[in-house]
Design a protein around this motif. Structure first.
Motif, PDB file in Angstrom:
ATOM      1  N   GLY A 172       0.830  -1.209   0.000  1.00  0.00           N
ATOM      2  CA  GLY A 172       0.000   0.000   0.000  1.00  0.00           C
ATOM      3  C   GLY A 172       0.863   1.256   0.000  1.00  0.00           C
ATOM      4  N   HIS A 173       1.949   1.218   0.760  1.00  0.00           N
ATOM      5  CA  HIS A 173       2.887   2.339   0.846  1.00  0.00           C
ATOM      6  C   HIS A 173       3.578   2.573  -0.501  1.00  0.00           C
ATOM      7  CE1 HIS A 173       5.815   5.028   2.674  1.00  0.00           C
ATOM      8  NE2 HIS A 173       6.817   4.257   2.256  1.00  0.00           N
ATOM      9  N   ILE A 174       4.024   1.491  -1.144  1.00  0.00           N
ATOM     10  CA  ILE A 174       4.696   1.606  -2.439  1.00  0.00           C
ATOM     11  C   ILE A 174       3.718   2.106  -3.510  1.00  0.00           C
ATOM     12  CG2 ILE A 174       5.761   0.262  -4.307  1.00  0.00           C
ATOM     13  CD1 ILE A 174       7.008  -1.521  -2.085  1.00  0.00           C
ATOM     14  N   ALA A 175       2.507   1.566  -3.500  1.00  0.00           N
ATOM     15  CA  ALA A 175       1.512   1.976  -4.489  1.00  0.00           C
ATOM     16  C   ALA A 175       1.151   3.445  -4.349  1.00  0.00           C
ATOM     17  CB  ALA A 175       0.267   1.097  -4.355  1.00  0.00           C
ATOM     18  N   ALA A 176       1.062   3.930  -3.119  1.00  0.00           N
ATOM     19  CA  ALA A 176       0.757   5.352  -2.909  1.00  0.00           C
ATOM     20  C   ALA A 176       1.858   6.233  -3.498  1.00  0.00           C
ATOM     21  CB  ALA A 176       0.589   5.625  -1.422  1.00  0.00           C
ATOM     22  N   TYR A 177       3.078   5.774  -3.423  1.00  0.00           N
ATOM     23  CA  TYR A 177       4.226   6.533  -3.917  1.00  0.00           C
ATOM     24  C   TYR A 177       4.274   6.533  -5.451  1.00  0.00           C
ATOM     25  CZ  TYR A 177       9.138   8.059  -4.294  1.00  0.00           C
ATOM     26  OH  TYR A 177      10.297   8.738  -4.595  1.00  0.00           O
ATOM     27  N   TYR A 178       3.966   5.405  -6.076  1.00  0.00           N
ATOM     28  CA  TYR A 178       4.137   5.270  -7.526  1.00  0.00           C
ATOM     29  C   TYR A 178       2.821   5.303  -8.315  1.00  0.00           C
ATOM     30  CZ  TYR A 178       9.105   4.056  -7.098  1.00  0.00           C
ATOM     31  OH  TYR A 178      10.465   4.084  -6.865  1.00  0.00           O
ATOM     32  N   LYS A 179       1.725   5.642  -7.675  1.00  0.00           N
ATOM     33  CA  LYS A 179       0.414   5.519  -8.312  1.00  0.00           C
ATOM     34  C   LYS A 179       0.281   6.320  -9.599  1.00  0.00           C
ATOM     35  CE  LYS A 179      -1.504   8.995  -5.122  1.00  0.00           C
ATOM     36  NZ  LYS A 179      -1.682  10.104  -6.078  1.00  0.00           N
ATOM     37  N   ASP A 180       1.058   7.389  -9.741  1.00  0.00           N
ATOM     38  CA  ASP A 180       0.932   8.237 -10.929  1.00  0.00           C
ATOM     39  C   ASP A 180       2.089   8.052 -11.910  1.00  0.00           C
ATOM     40  OD1 ASP A 180      -1.475   9.454 -10.022  1.00  0.00           O
ATOM     41  OD2 ASP A 180      -0.300  10.755  -8.705  1.00  0.00           O
ATOM     42  N   GLN A 181       2.877   6.980 -11.765  1.00  0.00           N
ATOM     43  CA  GLN A 181       4.038   6.739 -12.629  1.00  0.00           C
ATOM     44  C   GLN A 181       3.667   5.714 -13.708  1.00  0.00           C
ATOM     45  OE1 GLN A 181       6.499   6.753 -14.738  1.00  0.00           O
ATOM     46  NE2 GLN A 181       7.857   7.674 -13.219  1.00  0.00           N
ATOM     47  N   PRO A 182       3.384   6.169 -14.933  1.00  0.00           N
ATOM     48  CA  PRO A 182       2.951   5.222 -15.975  1.00  0.00           C
ATOM     49  C   PRO A 182       4.069   4.342 -16.524  1.00  0.00           C
ATOM     50  CG  PRO A 182       3.142   7.446 -16.874  1.00  0.00           C
ATOM     51  CD  PRO A 182       3.340   7.570 -15.394  1.00  0.00           C
ATOM     52  N   TRP A 183       5.351   4.690 -16.281  1.00  0.00           N
ATOM     53  CA  TRP A 183       6.441   3.844 -16.765  1.00  0.00           C
ATOM     54  C   TRP A 183       6.700   2.652 -15.843  1.00  0.00           C
ATOM     55  CZ3 TRP A 183       7.647   3.573 -21.539  1.00  0.00           C
ATOM     56  CH2 TRP A 183       7.430   4.684 -22.361  1.00  0.00           C
ATOM     57  N   ILE A 184       5.982   2.607 -14.726  1.00  0.00           N
ATOM     58  CA  ILE A 184       5.885   1.358 -13.969  1.00  0.00           C
ATOM     59  C   ILE A 184       4.683   0.618 -14.526  1.00  0.00           C
ATOM     60  CG2 ILE A 184       5.348   0.324 -11.736  1.00  0.00           C
ATOM     61  CD1 ILE A 184       7.045   2.461 -10.428  1.00  0.00           C
ATOM     62  N   ASP A 204      -6.149 -15.566   0.597  1.00  0.00           N
ATOM     63  CA  ASP A 204      -6.488 -14.450   1.481  1.00  0.00           C
ATOM     64  C   ASP A 204      -5.410 -13.363   1.406  1.00  0.00           C
ATOM     65  OD1 ASP A 204      -8.096 -13.301   3.786  1.00  0.00           O
ATOM     66  OD2 ASP A 204      -6.137 -13.506   4.752  1.00  0.00           O
ATOM     67  N   PHE A 205      -4.143 -13.781   1.335  1.00  0.00           N
ATOM     68  CA  PHE A 205      -3.058 -12.802   1.201  1.00  0.00           C
ATOM     69  C   PHE A 205      -3.204 -12.005  -0.083  1.00  0.00           C
ATOM     70  CE2 PHE A 205       1.090 -12.030  -0.856  1.00  0.00           C
ATOM     71  CZ  PHE A 205       1.515 -10.967  -0.058  1.00  0.00           C
ATOM     72  N   TYR A 206      -3.421 -12.693  -1.195  1.00  0.00           N
ATOM     73  CA  TYR A 206      -3.552 -11.971  -2.457  1.00  0.00           C
ATOM     74  C   TYR A 206      -4.763 -11.045  -2.445  1.00  0.00           C
ATOM     75  CZ  TYR A 206       0.172 -14.390  -5.004  1.00  0.00           C
ATOM     76  OH  TYR A 206       1.396 -14.839  -5.445  1.00  0.00           O
ATOM     77  N   ARG A 207      -5.884 -11.506  -1.912  1.00  0.00           N
ATOM     78  CA  ARG A 207      -7.079 -10.646  -1.860  1.00  0.00           C
ATOM     79  C   ARG A 207      -6.807  -9.391  -1.049  1.00  0.00           C
ATOM     80  NH1 ARG A 207      -9.947 -15.728  -1.417  1.00  0.00           N
ATOM     81  NH2 ARG A 207      -9.776 -15.616   0.855  1.00  0.00           N
ATOM     82  N   LYS A 208      -6.171  -9.550   0.095  1.00  0.00           N
ATOM     83  CA  LYS A 208      -5.929  -8.408   0.981  1.00  0.00           C
ATOM     84  C   LYS A 208      -4.912  -7.431   0.407  1.00  0.00           C
ATOM     85  CE  LYS A 208      -7.197 -10.552   5.399  1.00  0.00           C
ATOM     86  NZ  LYS A 208      -6.689 -11.104   6.691  1.00  0.00           N
ATOM     87  N   VAL A 209      -3.855  -7.959  -0.213  1.00  0.00           N
ATOM     88  CA  VAL A 209      -2.834  -7.056  -0.739  1.00  0.00           C
ATOM     89  C   VAL A 209      -3.375  -6.293  -1.951  1.00  0.00           C
ATOM     90  CG1 VAL A 209      -1.641  -8.624  -2.332  1.00  0.00           C
ATOM     91  CG2 VAL A 209      -0.343  -6.855  -1.152  1.00  0.00           C
ATOM     92  N   ILE A 210      -4.186  -6.948  -2.760  1.00  0.00           N
ATOM     93  CA  ILE A 210      -4.800  -6.256  -3.903  1.00  0.00           C
ATOM     94  C   ILE A 210      -5.753  -5.178  -3.415  1.00  0.00           C
ATOM     95  CG2 ILE A 210      -6.384  -6.558  -5.858  1.00  0.00           C
ATOM     96  CD1 ILE A 210      -5.063  -9.406  -6.173  1.00  0.00           C
ATOM     97  N   THR A 211      -6.544  -5.493  -2.399  1.00  0.00           N
ATOM     98  CA  THR A 211      -7.457  -4.500  -1.814  1.00  0.00           C
ATOM     99  C   THR A 211      -6.681  -3.303  -1.274  1.00  0.00           C
ATOM    100  OG1 THR A 211      -9.096  -6.187  -1.239  1.00  0.00           O
ATOM    101  CG2 THR A 211      -9.200  -4.105  -0.032  1.00  0.00           C
ATOM    102  N   GLU A 212      -5.557  -3.569  -0.604  1.00  0.00           N
ATOM    103  CA  GLU A 212      -4.750  -2.489  -0.029  1.00  0.00           C
ATOM    104  C   GLU A 212      -4.184  -1.590  -1.128  1.00  0.00           C
ATOM    105  OE1 GLU A 212      -3.094  -0.443   3.297  1.00  0.00           O
ATOM    106  OE2 GLU A 212      -4.616  -2.023   3.149  1.00  0.00           O
ATOM    107  N   ARG A 214      -5.433  -1.146  -4.119  1.00  0.00           N
ATOM    108  CA  ARG A 214      -6.534  -0.449  -4.793  1.00  0.00           C
ATOM    109  C   ARG A 214      -7.116   0.707  -3.974  1.00  0.00           C
ATOM    110  NH1 ARG A 214      -4.514  -1.597  -9.204  1.00  0.00           N
ATOM    111  NH2 ARG A 214      -5.098  -3.541 -10.259  1.00  0.00           N
ATOM    112  N   LYS A 215      -6.803   0.779  -2.703  1.00  0.00           N
ATOM    113  CA  LYS A 215      -7.234   1.936  -1.905  1.00  0.00           C
ATOM    114  C   LYS A 215      -6.600   3.219  -2.423  1.00  0.00           C
ATOM    115  CE  LYS A 215      -7.842  -0.555   2.496  1.00  0.00           C
ATOM    116  NZ  LYS A 215      -7.278  -0.748   3.871  1.00  0.00           N
ATOM    117  N   VAL A 216      -5.408   3.101  -3.012  1.00  0.00           N
ATOM    118  CA  VAL A 216      -4.671   4.293  -3.443  1.00  0.00           C
ATOM    119  C   VAL A 216      -4.326   4.284  -4.923  1.00  0.00           C
ATOM    120  CG1 VAL A 216      -3.678   4.739  -1.163  1.00  0.00           C
ATOM    121  CG2 VAL A 216      -2.480   3.212  -2.744  1.00  0.00           C
ATOM    122  N   ASP A 217      -4.396   3.121  -5.560  1.00  0.00           N
ATOM    123  CA  ASP A 217      -3.913   2.991  -6.931  1.00  0.00           C
ATOM    124  C   ASP A 217      -4.815   2.037  -7.706  1.00  0.00           C
ATOM    125  OD1 ASP A 217      -2.579   2.476  -9.305  1.00  0.00           O
ATOM    126  OD2 ASP A 217      -0.634   2.087  -8.389  1.00  0.00           O
TER     127      ASP A 217
END
Length: 448
Positions: A172-184, A204-212, A214-217
């Motif tokens: 979630g922390h990484i996604a918040a940082y890179y959410k607007d970087q299209p070259w990723i 359950d791990f995959y569901r939760k990490v994807i949800t996290e 998607r909160k920001v990205d």
């Protein structure tokens, strides 16, 4: 086109697209960069063991200086000029969670991970090469092998919810940082899970990490990997997210080493490869999502390079013929699997050449299996291959710890700091060579 209006890579049916146009990823992984792999870098031990050895010999501050220099020397603009010449369009960026998380203070994120990733991502943007972020090591280890930096030989990540929660928060922390970087192009959630026993925990791990994430990205693709070093997707349940794709790795010779021998007719090798590849492709047919072969490659040998290029060609042909994106493992290392490598006369190669006289990965694996057999037969009864398989990983972590003490640290103790600090310069482009045979092969695909 500015970064603000650059379209993101997206999923459309079974294809990756950019601005509505289909894209097939062809490129490399950046192995042994932000996650040291012993046989590729030529130093025994896991990432953490190697770094601790440097800290014990030279002191913590100097060890940090050393690895900072290593990371920045390893890849420079000259490397990207070469990658652009090759025509590749993406790099998989493996990283160790420890660049973001201090195990003693897991709630406070460190900044250094972004410093190093940004170094590469900014060059990716400049040269218009996509980056895929790959979490290669997680707390406790997602598999039992050295490349996830485990000190136990056990995949403890799947045993403790607290460890998984830490990684969910990190993404979630990484996604918040890179959410607007299209070259990723995508987030590769966890490299090569293995020995996962509980399907509910896995999903359950995959569901939760994807949800996290998607909160920001809501823009970036997310890759899900299977069990058994991402070769077994039988546990994986469908994910209700339109931008989720699947990743497998293709090392068919692990199960059938005979395919690497000259005695094996090429036609027969192709049949074995094709059968193994079709098994992996089943996940695309099942969920109608695109797939990416995130790793394939070989250990190269100057004496056998033409034959080995045939084997690489046979694997890449399967990707191309089946419309599968691919990333060769790896771009650069100490003359093991990388297309680029320091010359033999560089200080790094001289040091690792000495170490190879006493230690290498194959000896470690063979001895690990033999020691497990010896213990079982001596103290109990002989055991099956299935029983031996997980136990030999645990034995190898002990052997790695001993190799660090008896092989790596004595050499560092005999190496003055000034000479040690000069070692990373061996990886500069001007001090490296590359496999022209592989260059020609890769360009035959990228320049179609």
């Amino acid at each position: 086109m500015t970064i603000a209006n650059r379209p993101f890579v997206q999923i459309s049916g079974e294809d990756f697209t950019v601005g509505g146009e289909k894209i097939l990823f062809r490129g490399f992984g950046l192995g042994s960069w932000m996650n040291l792999e012993h046989f590729m870098i030529g130093l025994p031990g896991t990432d953490t063991m190697i770094k601790q050895a440097f800290a014990e010999v030279y002191g913590k501050a100097r060890a940090e200086q050393f690895f900072d220099r290593f990371l920045l020397e390893f890849m420079s603009e000259r490397d990207f000029v070469f990658l652009k010449k090759l025509g590749v369009n993406h790099l998989r960026l493996p990283f160790n969670y420890k660049y973001f998380i201090d195990d003693q203070h897991p709630g406070a994120y460190k900044k250094e991970g972004f410093n190093y990733l940004d170094h590469i991502v900014s060059l990716c943007e400049k040269y218009e090469i996509y980056a895929i972020l790959d979490l290669h090591s997680v707390p406790g280890g997602q598999n039992p092998d050295w490349h996830c930096d485990t000190a136990s030989g056990l995949p403890l990540f799947w045993e403790y919810g607290a460890l998984r929660d830490t990684v969910i928060g990190l993404w979630g922390h990484i996604a918040a940082y890179y959410k607007d970087q299209p070259w990723i192009a995508a987030y590769d959630i966890v490299n090569e899970p293995s020995l996962v026993k509980d399907a509910e925990v896995f999903n359950d791990f995959y569901r939760k990490v994807i949800t996290e994430i998607r909160k920001v990205d809501g823009k970036h693709i997310i890759f899900v990997e299977g069990n058994a070093f991402t070769t077994d997707f039988s546990m994986i349940e469908p994910v209700d997210d339109p931008q989720v794709a699947y990743e497998f790795h293709f090392y068919p010779f692990v199960a059938d080493p005979a395919v690497l021998t000259h005695e094996m007719p090429r036609s027969r090798r192709k049949e074995i490869f094709a059968a193994a590849f079709q098994e992996l492709l089943a996940i695309r047919d099942k969920y109608k999502r695109p797939v990416w072969c995130g790793e394939l490659g070989l250990v190269f040998d100057q004496e056998d390079i033409d034959y080995q290029m045939e084997i690489i060609e046979d694997m890449l042909d399967l990707c191309e013929q089946n419309d599968v994106s691919w990333a060769l493992w790896t771009y650069k290392d100490a003359a093991t699997m990388g297309i680029v490598y320091p010359g033999e006369d560089t200080p790094w190669r001289k040091l690792t050449g000495e170490i190879k006289l006493e230690w290498n990965q194959h000896k470690e694996q063979e001895k690990g299996e033999a020691l497990v057999d010896y213990m079982a037969a001596t103290y109990f009864k002989p055991i099956s291959a299935a029983e031996r398989y997980p136990l030999q990983f645990r034995m190898r972590t002990i052997m790695q710890a001993i190799a660090v003490e008896q092989i790596l640290k004595p050499r560092l103790n005999n190496l003055p700091w000034e000479e040690a600090f000069a070692l990373p310069a061996s990886f500069r482009w001007e001090n490296c060579k590359h496999w022209s045979e592989l260059e020609t092969l890769v360009r035959s695909y990228t320049q179609k």
